[in-house]
Design an enzyme around this catalytic site. Structure first.
Site, short mmCIF file in Angstrom:
data_model
loop_
_atom_site.label_atom_id
_atom_site.label_comp_id
_atom_site.label_asym_id
_atom_site.label_seq_id
_atom_site.Cartn_x
_atom_site.Cartn_y
_atom_site.Cartn_z
N HIS A 13 36.34 47.42 43.02
CA HIS A 13 36.49 47.25 44.48
C HIS A 13 35.10 47.02 45.09
O HIS A 13 34.35 47.98 45.28
CB HIS A 13 37.15 48.48 45.11
CG HIS A 13 37.44 48.31 46.57
ND1 HIS A 13 38.69 48.50 47.10
CD2 HIS A 13 36.65 47.96 47.63
CE1 HIS A 13 38.65 48.28 48.41
NE2 HIS A 13 37.41 47.96 48.76
N HIS A 15 32.63 44.72 48.02
CA HIS A 15 32.41 43.73 49.09
C HIS A 15 31.01 43.16 48.89
O HIS A 15 30.02 43.90 48.99
CB HIS A 15 32.46 44.39 50.47
CG HIS A 15 33.77 45.06 50.75
ND1 HIS A 15 34.82 44.43 51.38
CD2 HIS A 15 34.21 46.31 50.47
CE1 HIS A 15 35.84 45.27 51.50
NE2 HIS A 15 35.49 46.42 50.94
N LYS A 99 45.21 41.46 48.18
CA LYS A 99 44.81 42.66 48.92
C LYS A 99 45.61 42.74 50.21
O LYS A 99 45.63 41.78 50.99
CB LYS A 99 43.31 42.59 49.23
CG LYS A 99 42.78 43.76 50.08
CD LYS A 99 42.76 45.07 49.31
CE LYS A 99 42.43 46.26 50.21
NZ LYS A 99 41.02 46.57 50.28
N HIS A 136 44.90 48.77 51.07
CA HIS A 136 44.16 49.66 51.96
C HIS A 136 45.24 50.57 52.55
O HIS A 136 45.98 50.17 53.44
CB HIS A 136 43.41 48.90 53.05
CG HIS A 136 42.58 49.81 53.89
ND1 HIS A 136 41.20 49.85 53.80
CD2 HIS A 136 42.93 50.78 54.77
CE1 HIS A 136 40.75 50.80 54.61
NE2 HIS A 136 41.77 51.37 55.22
N HIS A 174 40.36 53.14 47.07
CA HIS A 174 39.52 54.19 47.66
C HIS A 174 40.31 55.39 48.17
O HIS A 174 40.35 55.66 49.37
CB HIS A 174 38.60 53.65 48.76
CG HIS A 174 39.21 52.61 49.68
ND1 HIS A 174 40.39 52.79 50.34
CD2 HIS A 174 38.78 51.37 50.02
CE1 HIS A 174 40.65 51.72 51.06
NE2 HIS A 174 39.69 50.84 50.89
N ASP A 247 33.76 50.35 46.52
CA ASP A 247 33.92 49.99 47.93
C ASP A 247 32.56 49.83 48.60
O ASP A 247 32.41 50.10 49.79
CB ASP A 247 34.80 51.00 48.68
CG ASP A 247 35.24 50.48 50.04
OD1 ASP A 247 35.26 49.24 50.24
OD2 ASP A 247 35.56 51.31 50.91
#
Ligand code: NCD
Ligand code: ZN
Length: 341
Positions: A13, A15, A99, A136, A174, A247
Site C-alpha cells: 500500500h 502513495h 481500490k 479504505h 491500513h 500507506d
C-alpha cells in the site's frame, strides 16, 4: 554489530504521487522494496487501464538508474466503472487490484463511491475475474465519530460484502482497530489486511497530547493504545492474513502544517526500519520476514522475492525534511538502518 537479513520485502500500500513529489519519494521506496502496490488517488484519479499504464511509465522513468523495482498498478473504483473496465483490468498484467474509496473518506476520494450497493455488479465481476478489492474501510457519515468510522464500516458494509461475495479477495487496508483485527481473523482465507508502521508505533496521543502534531495525522486516524496493542499482536502473530502496507502518503509540509492540514504520514524513507522497531519492542523480529516479504506476495499470487536486504542495529537521527516533505518522526532517533539493498 548486530544485523538482520531478510528476504527483500514488498509494500502492499503505497502513495508515490506524480510530478515533483514522485521524484523525491520514489527512490526511497525503490531502495527498500522490490514491488509496491501503487495507490490510484491522483488528481485526476487513475480510473482506466490506459491511465494506469501511463502512470506506470511515469513511475518507471522516475526510478534511479540502478533501481530494481516493479510498480504494481491499481485502478480507482467509481460509480462510472463498468464490468468491461474490470475485465480489461483483469486482462492487463500490470494491474493488480481495484481500490474502493468511500466518497469523501480521505485524500482525493471525491470521485469515490457514494453508495456501495450500486457497485455490487462490479464486485461480482471482480470476484469472477479474480481481481482483489482493496478497501479504505471507513464510513463517511458525518454523524459518526471519526474514531468509530472503521468499526462502523465493518458493521454496515464489510460484513455484507464478504457474505455476498464469498470468493472475492478483499484487503482491508491500513487496519487501525481491534474490531478490524477480529473481523479479518474470523473471515475466510480470501480476506486480509495491511498494517502501517505508524499504527504499530503510535496511539492517538502522538497527534494530540502536549500540542497538535500534524505529521502524525493520517486516515484512518491513530486510535487508543488498546487498538495499537491489538495491531502489534496481529502483525507479529505469524498469521498470513496480516502483511506490510506502509500507506506512506507524502504531502508538502505547508499543506500539513495548516489550519486544515492534509491526512497522511510519510514513512517510505525508513519503512522497514520503522517496522523493525515495532517488532523489536515485542521481541518478535523473527516474525518480520513473513509479514514484510512473504504473506503479501502469497495473497496477491505473485512469486516471493529471492534476494535479501540487511539491516544493522545502529542509532541514526531522522532528518527534519526530505525536500518539502516532513518525514514521520522527523528529528527523532531510529535504532535500525538498512545498510545494503
Ligand atoms: C492517504 C493520502 O494522502 O493519499 N492519506 C492517509 O491519511 N492515509 C489516503 C489514504 O490512504 O487514506
Ligand atoms: Zn493510503
Amino acid at each position: 554489530m548486530k544485523t538482520l537479513t531478510i528476504t527483500r520485502p514488498d509494500d502492499w500500500h503505497t502513495h508515490v504521487r506524480n510530478g515533483a513529489i514522485l521524484k523525491t519519494v520514489l527512490p526511497h521506496t525503490a531502495a527498500q522494496f522490490a514491488r509496491a502496490i501503487i495507490m490510484p488517488n491522483l488528481k485526476p484519479p487513475v480510473i482506466t487501464v490506459a491511465q494506469a499504464l501511463n502512470y506506470r511509465e511515469e513511475i518507471l522513468s522516475a526510478l534511479p538508474k540502478d533501481a530494481n523495482f516493479t510498480p504494481l498498478m491499481t485502478l480507482y473504483l467509481t460509480a462510472a466503472t463498468t464490468v468491461e473496465d474490470i475485465k480489461a483490468a483483469a486482462d492487463c498484467e500490470h494491474v493488480h487490484a481495484f481500490k474502493l474509496y468511500p466518497a469523501g473518506a480521505t485524500t482525493n476520494s471525491d470521485a469515490g463511491v457514494a453508495n456501495i450497493a450500486t457497485i455490487y455488479p462490479l464486485l461480482a465481476a471482480m470476484e469472477k475475474y479474480e481481481l482483489p478489492l482493496l478497501l479504505h474501510g471507513e464510513v463517511t457519515d458525518e454523524t459518526c465519530d471519526i474514531f468509530d468510522r472503521e468499526r462502523v464500516f465493518i458493521e454496515r458494509h464489510l460484513t455484507a460484502i464478504t457474505r455476498d461475495f464469498p470468493n472475492l479477495r478483499v484487503v482491508l487496508e491500513h487496519v487501525t482497530t481491534s474490531e478490524a483485527v477480529q473481523f479479518v481473523e474470523s473471515a475466510g482465507e480470501n480476506v486480509a489486511a495491511t498494517i502501517t508502521p505508524q499504527h504499530l508505533l503510535f496511539n492517538r496521543n502522538a497527534i494530540l497530547a502536549g500540542g497538535i502534531r500534524p505529521h502524525y495525522y493520517c486516515l484512518p486516524i491513530l486510535k487508543r493504545e488498546q487498538h495499537r496493542l491489538a495491531l502489534v499482536k496481529a502483525a507479529t502473530s505469524g498469521n498470513a492474513k496480516f502483511f506490510l502496507g506502509t500507506d506512506t502518503a507524502p504531502h508538502l509540509t505547508h499543506t500539513k502544517e495548516n489550519a486544515c492540514g492534509c491526512a497522511g504520514c510519510y514513512s517510505a524513507f525508513a519503512a522497514i526500519e520503522l517496522y523493525a522497531e515495532a517488532f523489536e519492542q515485542v521481541n518478535a523480529l523473527d516474525k518480520l520476514e513473513g509479514f514484510a516479504s512473504f504473506y503479501g506476495a502469497d495473497f496477491y499470487r505473485l512469486p516471493r522475492n529471492t534476494d535479501t536486504i540487511t539491516l544493522e542495529k545502529q542509532t541514526w537521527t531522522i532528518p527534519s525534511a526530505y525536500g518539502d516533505i516532513t518525514p514521520l518522526k522527523a528529528g527523532e532517533d531510529l535504532s535500525w538502518k538498512l545498510i545494503n539493498s
